[in-house]
Enzyme design. Structure first.
Site, PDB file in Angstrom:
ATOM      1  N   LYS A  83       0.850  -1.189   0.000  1.00 55.60           N
ATOM      2  CA  LYS A  83       0.000   0.000   0.000  1.00 55.60           C
ATOM      3  C   LYS A  83       0.883   1.235   0.000  1.00 55.60           C
ATOM      4  CE  LYS A  83      -4.221   1.310   2.470  1.00 55.60           C
ATOM      5  NZ  LYS A  83      -4.921   1.152   3.747  1.00 55.60           N
TER       6      LYS A  83
HETATM    7  C1  E4P Z   1      -8.218   1.749   4.307  1.00 56.80           C
HETATM    8  O1  E4P Z   1      -7.531   1.404   3.401  1.00 56.80           O
HETATM    9  C2  E4P Z   1      -8.215   3.126   4.803  1.00 56.80           C
HETATM   10  O2  E4P Z   1      -6.983   3.428   5.352  1.00 56.80           O
HETATM   11  C3  E4P Z   1      -9.339   3.292   5.784  1.00 56.80           C
HETATM   12  O3  E4P Z   1     -10.533   2.773   5.212  1.00 56.80           O
HETATM   13  C4  E4P Z   1      -9.529   4.724   6.244  1.00 56.80           C
HETATM   14  O4  E4P Z   1     -10.684   4.816   7.040  1.00 56.80           O
HETATM   15  P1  E4P Z   1     -10.963   6.059   7.984  1.00 56.80           P
HETATM   16  O5  E4P Z   1     -11.139   7.270   7.124  1.00 56.80           O
HETATM   17  O6  E4P Z   1     -12.234   5.707   8.712  1.00 56.80           O
HETATM   18  O7  E4P Z   1      -9.774   6.193   8.888  1.00 56.80           O
END
Ligand code: E4P
Length: 217
Positions: A83
């Site tokens: 990622k």
């Molecule tokens: C996943 O890949 C993201 O980092 C996550 O869904 C972010 O979610 P949030 O905005 O609730 O922190």
């Protein structure tokens, strides 16, 4: 739409995985910090548990470091997805990983033009953040619809991974918009099973069944 669990909590994940409905996992530095565990160790454990892509995020922001970190994360298991943040260096690293046949998830995507660049860099997944756009009064779900249109227009193979989904309505709307996957906190996955009419209907069926005095087995 594939359902990914957005968590680094392996205990919760193991419970959710028993349903047979979890297609993958995403983590981020915040979730790793919350777990209180080492990223390499927790990612290894999740990869062994889940039969699907598991996103582990690099911490570096500079290209060379990102590539080194990503290659190290990818060595943990075949189902690791590297990622990377949607920055110039992140997209340069995405191209390098893509050329090596490694899976990538370009995260922190907030616009169609960013998503277009992620696809051109060869990302396996792009993560548009619905909830964080909603948080500041914008229409997060419209971003999913627009990226779907653009990717379909040009037949990009990058999968749309709707992220920052905060409730079951987000999940339903992302699926209607044609997101390929959605990543959800465990509480939202648990809420997807629930409906008060299901509970009420079951209560009536059980009472009526008991009144028949029958047994199937
Ligand atoms: C996943 O890949 C993201 O980092 C996550 O869904 C972010 O979610 P949030 O905005 O609730 O922190």
């Amino acid at each position: 739409m594939l359902i990914f669990a957005d968590t680094a909590d392996t205990k919760l994940l193991a419970e959710l995985n028993e349903t047979g409905l979890i297609d993958g996992v995403t983590t981020n530095p915040t979730l790793i910090a919350k777990s209180g565990r080492n990223i390499l160790e927790v990612t290894r454990e999740i990869c062994a548990m889940i039969d699907g892509p598991v996103s582990a995020e690099v911490a570096a922001t500079e290209f060379t470091q990102m590539v080194a970190e990503g290659e190290k994360l990818a060595k943990i298991a075949d189902n690791v997805v590297i990622k990377v943040p949607l920055t110039v260096d992140g997209l340069k690293a995405t191209r390098v990983f893509s050329d090596q046949g490694l899976m990538t998830n370009v995260t922190l995507c907030f616009s169609v033009s960013q998503a277009l660049l992620a696809a051109k860099a060869g990302a396996t997944f792009v993560s548009p953040f619905v909830g964080r756009l909603d948080d500041r009064g914008e229409d997060g779900m419209q971003l999913i619809r627009d990226i779907r249109t653009v990717y379909d227009n040009y037949e990009f193979e990058t999968a749309i991974l709707a992220a920052s989904l905060r409730n079951t309505n987000h999940v339903a709307q992302a699926a209607i918009a044609g997101a390929d996957c959605g990543t959800l906190p465990p509480a939202v996955i648990q809420a997807m099973f629930q409906h008060d009419l299901t509970d009420k209907g079951l209560e009536t069926f059980l009472a009526d069944w008991a009144s028949t005095g029958q047994s199937i087995l």
